[in-house]
Structure formats: C-alpha cells, structure tokens
Design an enzyme around this catalytic site. Structure first.
Site, PDB file in Angstrom:
ATOM      1  CG  ASP A 123      -1.891  -1.072   1.131  1.00  0.00           C
ATOM      2  OD1 ASP A 123      -1.843  -1.930   0.112  1.00  0.00           O
ATOM      3  OD2 ASP A 123      -2.695  -1.228   2.247  1.00  0.00           O
ATOM      4  CG  ASP A 138      -2.950  -4.909  -3.020  1.00  0.00           C
ATOM      5  OD1 ASP A 138      -2.898  -5.633  -4.172  1.00  0.00           O
ATOM      6  OD2 ASP A 138      -3.561  -5.421  -1.703  1.00  0.00           O
ATOM      7  NE  ARG A 147      -4.102  -7.880  -4.348  1.00  0.00           N
ATOM      8  CZ  ARG A 147      -3.959  -8.890  -3.033  1.00  0.00           C
ATOM      9  NH1 ARG A 147      -4.428 -10.010  -3.325  1.00  0.00           N
ATOM     10  NH2 ARG A 147      -3.583  -8.442  -2.123  1.00  0.00           N
ATOM     11  CD1 TRP A 184      -9.706  -2.976  -1.878  1.00  0.00           C
ATOM     12  CD2 TRP A 184      -9.748  -0.804  -2.504  1.00  0.00           C
ATOM     13  NE1 TRP A 184     -10.041  -2.338  -0.706  1.00  0.00           N
ATOM     14  CE2 TRP A 184      -9.738  -0.953  -0.993  1.00  0.00           C
ATOM     15  CE3 TRP A 184      -9.261   0.670  -2.950  1.00  0.00           C
ATOM     16  CZ2 TRP A 184      -9.908   0.150   0.134  1.00  0.00           C
ATOM     17  CZ3 TRP A 184      -9.249   1.704  -2.070  1.00  0.00           C
ATOM     18  CH2 TRP A 184      -9.696   1.371  -0.566  1.00  0.00           C
TER      19      TRP A 184
END
Ligand SMILES: *[C@@H]1O[C@H](CO)[C@@H](O)[C@H](O)[C@H]1NC(C)=O
Ligand SMILES: *[C@@H]1O[C@H](CO)[C@@H](O)[C@H](O)[C@H]1NC(C)=O
Ligand SMILES: *[C@@H]1O[C@H](CO)[C@@H](O)[C@H](O)[C@H]1NC(C)=O
Ligand SMILES: *[C@@H]1O[C@H](CO)[C@@H](O)[C@H](O)[C@H]1NC(C)=O
Length: 336
Positions: free
Chosen positions: A168, A189, A250, A252
């Site tokens: 993140d 991510d 991917r 969210w």
C-alpha cells in the site's frame, strides 16, 4: 503617434498590475492569470524560514487562495507531513528525488499510516521522496499495510517524486492526479485507491523478493466502484522492473480500471497478468487492459481471458492528459 500611444498604454497597464500585486512577494503567470506567489524555505540547518516541512505548511493561512511555494532543502526529514483540506495551492519543492527525503514508519492502520497526506485540492510536489520505513528498506518487521503517501485532493501534480514502501505504498485515494517521472516502489497493492490518475514515464519498482517465497506481488489495486465513474489508473511510457514476480493488478472494487500503455515490462510480470481476487465470476465489470507494451513481461498470449481489449480511440483518450484534464488544470500547474 499610434505606436507611442500604445507604448504609454502598455506601460500604464504594467505599472497598474504591479501596484495591484505589490503586497505579494512574487507573482507568476499561470495559464492566462497572474497569480501572487509567496516563497517559504525549509532548511533543517535552521537557515530557512522553518526547519520542518509541517511547520511551513501550518504557517499557510486557512482557505489559502494563492500559490505558496515551499522550498524544501536537501536532507532527511523524520516527520509526518499533512496538507489539510483548508490549505490548497501549496507547492512543495525539494532538491531532488534522492536528496530531499521524508521518512516515517507508522503502520497501526492503513488510514493512520501515511508519511505524507494531501487532502487539499491543487497540490504540486516536485523533486522529493516519501518513504514509509516500516517495511522499506526490507527488514524483519512483520509485513503490514504501511502507506508512504495518500493523495485525496483533486487537481494534484507530482513531478520527479519517489514513493517507497512495501504494501500500500501510494494510496491514490480520490481526485484527478498527474504523476510524471515518479518512482513508486513496493510489492503488494502498492498503487491503490479510487483516484483518476495518469502515471507518465514513471518507474514502477517491484520488490517482490521481500515476500514469502512463491507469493507474487500486485502492482495495482484499483478502487472504481461504479461503471460510470471517472476513476482509473493509466500507466503511459512507464518501466516495470524489480525482483520477485508480480501481477499488474487485482481489483479492490468491482469496476476497477487500469491501463498499461507503451510500457517496458521486465520478466517479473506473471504470464497471467491480472487476478480477479474477490470478484471471481464478476470479471465483466473490471477493465484491465494493455496496449503497445514491450519487454519480456508484456507478452499477452497467456493473459487471463477476461482482460479487456480496448479500441484505439479509447486507449489514446485514456493515455493522454485528456483523461485527467477536463479543465486544463494540469497544463497550468506544469508552468509553476
Ligand atoms: C522567509 O525568510 C526570508 C529571509 O529571512 C524573509 O525575507 C521572508 O519574508 C520569510 N518568509 C516568510 C513567509 O516568513
Ligand atoms: C500506534 O500503536 C501503538 C501501540 O499500540 C500506540 O502506542 C501508538 O500510540 C499508536 N499510534 C497512533 C498514531 O495511533
Ligand atoms: C529487491 O530489490 C530491492 C530494491 O532494489 C533490494 O533492496 C533487494 O535487495 C532486492 N532483493 C533481491 C533478493 O534481489
Ligand atoms: C526495458 O527495460 C530493460 C530493463 O528492465 C532495459 O534493459 C531495456 O533497455 C529497456 N528497453 C527500452 C527500450 O528502454
């Protein structure tokens, strides 16, 4: 005679403009407007107006209406930096991506963790780096979401800015953003959120080797929630490289939208390219697309069957400033 008249008229106009702006330290032409522009210097050695970035931001008046340039001298700043909602029109300008460094290591929660937070609209950041040091550089700490920067305001421009983390790293939360010549590093991510953003000529640095053996990383986790929302991430002329292996993204949220265009992809990219994560069976809503990429990781022959093929008109529209620039704001900010 006519020329002479013109000359005096012009002189008069110029003098008029000058006196009107006499209270401002500087003014600059941005687009078709003269804007007053004040300058603050942050220098950790104590020779500037402030020695921390946050104290410089705190000195900007609430509901600020003029561009304020905060020059941040080279150095490592161990502080969290927050540009709150009521302080728009701030320019943070460092002395280089590898010279002006802001570091902190919070990880209690995703929302609490960002080293840099920008909630205001019209933020410009240049030539500096933000790091969440909890998991970057790679260490033995448990792996947690730990954000280096969260960008929630509209109309924000990042030039030559580094973002370093593991999970993140860059929370591109909401609003229209333009990232140019930036470096974004992480493994899981690490570019996520519901921003409407163009990443141009950026380095996407994957540190997948930090993950448990056999676990791939994910560059993006885009958060578009509705099919008609503007939100999406576009990577144009970027470079994807690093170690370990990674998926491009991917979803969210159910209508995630990501495009990679004319990007150099090293062999670290997983052949399948994308994962559906919590949206297996609902891939129709997701727009994950690639066009004109090159390098060993760009081979689309083994990509997931539900990856989208966008028509050229859509690709060119998305991979340009038009994607984020309905009101020409970013062209104005590039002049600052
Ligand atoms: C910053 O410091 C300079 C030099 O001392 C001074 O001229 C200027 O007014 C200061 N600016 C602010 C906003 O305090
Ligand atoms: C983070 O968690 C630690 C340990 O629970 C606590 O001491 C600290 O105050 C928390 N920090 C913030 C900013 O919430
Ligand atoms: C992966 O890349 C990061 C960043 O360059 C580096 O610190 C790390 O040592 C690399 N790991 C391996 C196993 O090469
Ligand atoms: C693509 O990236 C690789 C390294 O990942 C580099 O060796 C190569 O020169 C790049 N290609 C171009 C055309 O920039």
């Amino acid at each position: 005679m006519f020329l002479r008249l013109c000359f005096y008229a012009c002189l008069f106009l110029l003098l008029g403009l000058r006196s009107e702006l006499a209270n401002a330290q500087f003014f600059r032409k941005v687009g078709d407007k003269f804007l007053s522009y004040s300058k603050i210097v942050v220098d950790p050695s104590g020779h500037g107006n402030f020695s921390t970035i946050q104290s410089a931001i705190d000195s900007v008046p609430s509901n600020n209406r003029y561009w304020v340039s905060i020059k941040v001298k080279a150095g490592t700043y161990r502080e969290k930096v927050n540009i709150p909602y009521d302080k728009p029109y701030i320019i943070l300008k460092g002395e280089g991506k590898r010279k002006t460094l802001v570091e902190w290591g919070d990880h209690n929660s995703t929302a609490q963790s960002p080293t840099f937070t920008a909630v205001a609209d019209n933020v410009v950041v240049k030539c500096m780096s933000f790091r969440n040091s909890y998991n970057n550089p790679i260490n033995n700490n448990p792996k947690r979401p730990a954000v280096a920067a969260m960008v929630s305001g509209d109309k924000s421009y990042f030039l030559r800015v580094g973002f370093f983390g593991l999970q993140d790293t860059l929370w591109d939360d909401s609003g229209r953003h333009y990232y140019k010549l930036c470096t974004i590093q992480g493994a899981v991510d690490f570019i996520f959120g519901a921003g409407q953003s163009l990443f141009e000529r950026c380095s996407i640095s994957v540190i997948g080797a930090a993950l448990e053996p056999g676990f791939p990383g994910y560059i993006t986790a885009q958060g578009r929630t509705e099919p008609n929302e503007g939100s999406g991430f576009v990577f144009k002329d970027c470079h994807v490289f690093g170690n370990g292996t990674t998926y491009l993204g991917r979803p969210w949220r159910g209508y995630a939208r990501v495009l990679f265009y004319n990007t150099n992809m090293s062999s670290i990219v997983q052949p399948g390219g994308w994962e559906a994560w919590n949206f297996v069976g609902h891939e129709d809503g997701i727009t994950f697309a690639e066009h004109g990429n090159f390098g060993p990781g760009s081979d689309t022959s083994k990509r997931v069957s539900w990856a989208k093929k966008l028509d050229l008109t859509t690709v060119y529209k998305m991979a340009s400033l038009n994607f984020i620039n309905n009101q020409e704001w970013s062209q104005n900010q590039m002049l600052l």
